[in-house]
Design a protein around this motif. Structure first.
Motif, short mmCIF file in Angstrom:
data_model
loop_
_atom_site.label_atom_id
_atom_site.label_comp_id
_atom_site.label_asym_id
_atom_site.label_seq_id
_atom_site.Cartn_x
_atom_site.Cartn_y
_atom_site.Cartn_z
N MET A 1 0.84 -1.17 0.00
CA MET A 1 0.00 0.00 0.00
C MET A 1 0.89 1.24 0.00
SD MET A 1 -2.78 1.11 2.92
CE MET A 1 -3.47 -0.51 2.84
N THR A 2 0.66 2.14 -0.91
CA THR A 2 1.46 3.36 -1.02
C THR A 2 1.41 4.13 0.29
OG1 THR A 2 0.92 3.49 -3.37
CG2 THR A 2 1.78 5.49 -2.34
N ALA A 3 2.56 4.70 0.67
CA ALA A 3 2.66 5.57 1.84
C ALA A 3 3.14 6.93 1.38
CB ALA A 3 3.61 4.98 2.87
N TYR A 4 2.66 7.97 2.04
CA TYR A 4 2.97 9.34 1.65
C TYR A 4 3.67 10.08 2.78
CZ TYR A 4 -0.39 8.16 -1.94
OH TYR A 4 -1.04 7.52 -2.97
N TRP A 5 4.74 10.74 2.42
CA TRP A 5 5.47 11.64 3.31
C TRP A 5 4.93 13.03 3.00
CZ3 TRP A 5 9.94 11.89 6.50
CH2 TRP A 5 10.61 13.10 6.53
N ILE A 6 4.36 13.69 3.96
CA ILE A 6 3.85 15.05 3.77
C ILE A 6 4.66 15.96 4.67
CG2 ILE A 6 1.85 16.57 3.90
CD1 ILE A 6 0.11 14.01 3.58
N GLY A 7 5.28 16.94 4.07
CA GLY A 7 6.13 17.85 4.82
C GLY A 7 5.71 19.29 4.62
N GLU A 8 5.75 20.02 5.71
CA GLU A 8 5.55 21.48 5.68
C GLU A 8 6.86 22.08 6.15
OE1 GLU A 8 4.11 24.76 8.75
OE2 GLU A 8 2.80 23.02 8.64
N HIS A 9 7.39 23.01 5.38
CA HIS A 9 8.67 23.62 5.73
C HIS A 9 8.54 25.14 5.74
CE1 HIS A 9 10.40 19.69 4.93
NE2 HIS A 9 9.80 19.71 3.76
N ARG A 10 9.05 25.74 6.80
CA ARG A 10 9.25 27.19 6.85
C ARG A 10 10.76 27.38 6.82
NH1 ARG A 10 4.43 29.97 10.01
NH2 ARG A 10 2.90 28.39 9.49
N VAL A 11 11.25 27.69 5.65
CA VAL A 11 12.69 27.74 5.42
C VAL A 11 13.28 28.98 6.09
CG1 VAL A 11 14.49 27.81 3.65
CG2 VAL A 11 12.41 26.45 3.28
N THR A 12 14.33 28.76 6.89
CA THR A 12 15.00 29.84 7.59
C THR A 12 16.39 30.11 7.03
OG1 THR A 12 15.78 28.27 9.26
CG2 THR A 12 13.74 29.45 9.74
N ASP A 13 16.93 29.17 6.28
CA ASP A 13 18.25 29.33 5.64
C ASP A 13 18.17 28.69 4.26
OD1 ASP A 13 20.93 28.93 4.74
OD2 ASP A 13 21.64 28.99 6.82
N GLN A 14 17.97 29.53 3.25
CA GLN A 14 17.78 29.06 1.88
C GLN A 14 18.97 28.25 1.36
OE1 GLN A 14 15.04 29.15 0.03
NE2 GLN A 14 13.84 30.39 1.43
N ALA A 15 20.17 28.69 1.65
CA ALA A 15 21.37 28.00 1.14
C ALA A 15 21.49 26.60 1.75
CB ALA A 15 22.62 28.82 1.43
N LYS A 16 21.30 26.48 3.06
CA LYS A 16 21.37 25.17 3.70
C LYS A 16 20.25 24.26 3.20
CE LYS A 16 23.53 26.23 8.11
NZ LYS A 16 23.32 26.31 9.56
N PHE A 17 19.06 24.82 3.02
CA PHE A 17 17.95 23.99 2.57
C PHE A 17 18.19 23.52 1.14
CE2 PHE A 17 13.60 22.76 1.54
CZ PHE A 17 13.25 22.09 2.70
N ALA A 18 18.76 24.37 0.30
CA ALA A 18 19.09 23.98 -1.07
C ALA A 18 20.11 22.84 -1.07
CB ALA A 18 19.62 25.17 -1.86
N GLU A 19 21.07 22.88 -0.16
CA GLU A 19 22.06 21.80 -0.06
C GLU A 19 21.40 20.52 0.44
OE1 GLU A 19 25.49 19.56 -0.22
OE2 GLU A 19 24.91 21.40 -1.25
N TYR A 20 20.49 20.64 1.39
CA TYR A 20 19.73 19.48 1.86
C TYR A 20 19.00 18.83 0.68
CZ TYR A 20 15.69 17.03 3.80
OH TYR A 20 14.71 16.09 4.07
N LEU A 21 18.30 19.63 -0.11
CA LEU A 21 17.56 19.10 -1.26
C LEU A 21 18.49 18.44 -2.28
CD1 LEU A 21 14.92 21.90 -1.85
CD2 LEU A 21 14.54 19.62 -0.89
N ARG A 22 19.63 19.05 -2.53
CA ARG A 22 20.58 18.49 -3.49
C ARG A 22 20.97 17.08 -3.09
NH1 ARG A 22 25.60 17.37 -4.26
NH2 ARG A 22 26.35 18.07 -2.24
N GLN A 23 21.13 16.86 -1.79
CA GLN A 23 21.55 15.54 -1.32
C GLN A 23 20.39 14.58 -1.12
OE1 GLN A 23 24.55 15.44 1.83
NE2 GLN A 23 24.92 17.63 1.48
N VAL A 24 19.23 15.09 -0.70
CA VAL A 24 18.14 14.18 -0.31
C VAL A 24 17.35 13.66 -1.50
CG1 VAL A 24 16.22 15.80 0.11
CG2 VAL A 24 16.51 13.77 1.54
N VAL A 25 17.19 14.43 -2.55
CA VAL A 25 16.35 14.00 -3.68
C VAL A 25 16.83 12.68 -4.27
CG1 VAL A 25 15.56 14.58 -6.01
CG2 VAL A 25 15.41 16.28 -4.18
N PRO A 26 18.12 12.53 -4.62
CA PRO A 26 18.54 11.23 -5.16
C PRO A 26 18.41 10.10 -4.14
CG PRO A 26 20.37 12.82 -5.19
CD PRO A 26 19.19 13.51 -4.65
#
Length: 95
Positions: A1-26
Motif C-alpha cells: 500500500m502506497t505511503a505518503y510523506w507530507i512535509g511542511e517547511h518554513r525555510v530559515t536558511d535558503q542556502a542550507k535547505f538547497a544543499e539538503y535538497l541536493r543531497q536528499v532528492v537522489p
C-alpha cells in the motif's frame, strides 16, 4: 500500500535547505520515493496555515518510507534540514 510523506517547511536558511535538497532528492529516489508536488504550488483556501513549502512524496509502502527515513545515510541530513527550516512531517498510508 502506497505511503505518503507530507512535509511542511518554513525555510530559515535558503542556502542550507538547497544543499539538503541536493543531497536528499537522489536518496529518496533510491528508496523508491517520487515527488508528487511542485514547489510553490500550494494555496491555502481556509485557515491561517502559511508554510513556505509543502511536499508530498509517495513511497511504495510504509516500510520503504521508514527504511529511507531511518537509513544511516539520511540521519546527517535530518540535522541539516532542522538547521535550515522549521518542519512538520507526517506519514500517511494510502487506500
Amino acid at each position: 500500500m502506497t505511503a505518503y510523506w507530507i512535509g511542511e517547511h518554513r525555510v530559515t536558511d535558503q542556502a542550507k535547505f538547497a544543499e539538503y535538497l541536493r543531497q536528499v532528492v537522489p536518496m529518496i529516489e533510491r528508496h523508491g520515493g517520487r515527488y508528487l508536488t511542485r514547489v510553490g504550488s500550494h494555496e491555502v483556501l481556509e485557515g491561517n496555515w502559511r508554510p513556505d513549502r509543502v511536499v508530498i512524496i509517495a513511497f511504495p509502502d510504509k516500510a520503504a518510507l521508514m527504511a529511507w527515513y531511518r537509513s544511516p545515510e539520511y540521519q546527517p541530513l535530518i540535522a541539516m534540514r532542522k538547521a535550515a527550516a522549521e518542519d512538520v512531517l507526517i506519514v500517511v498510508e494510502g487506500i
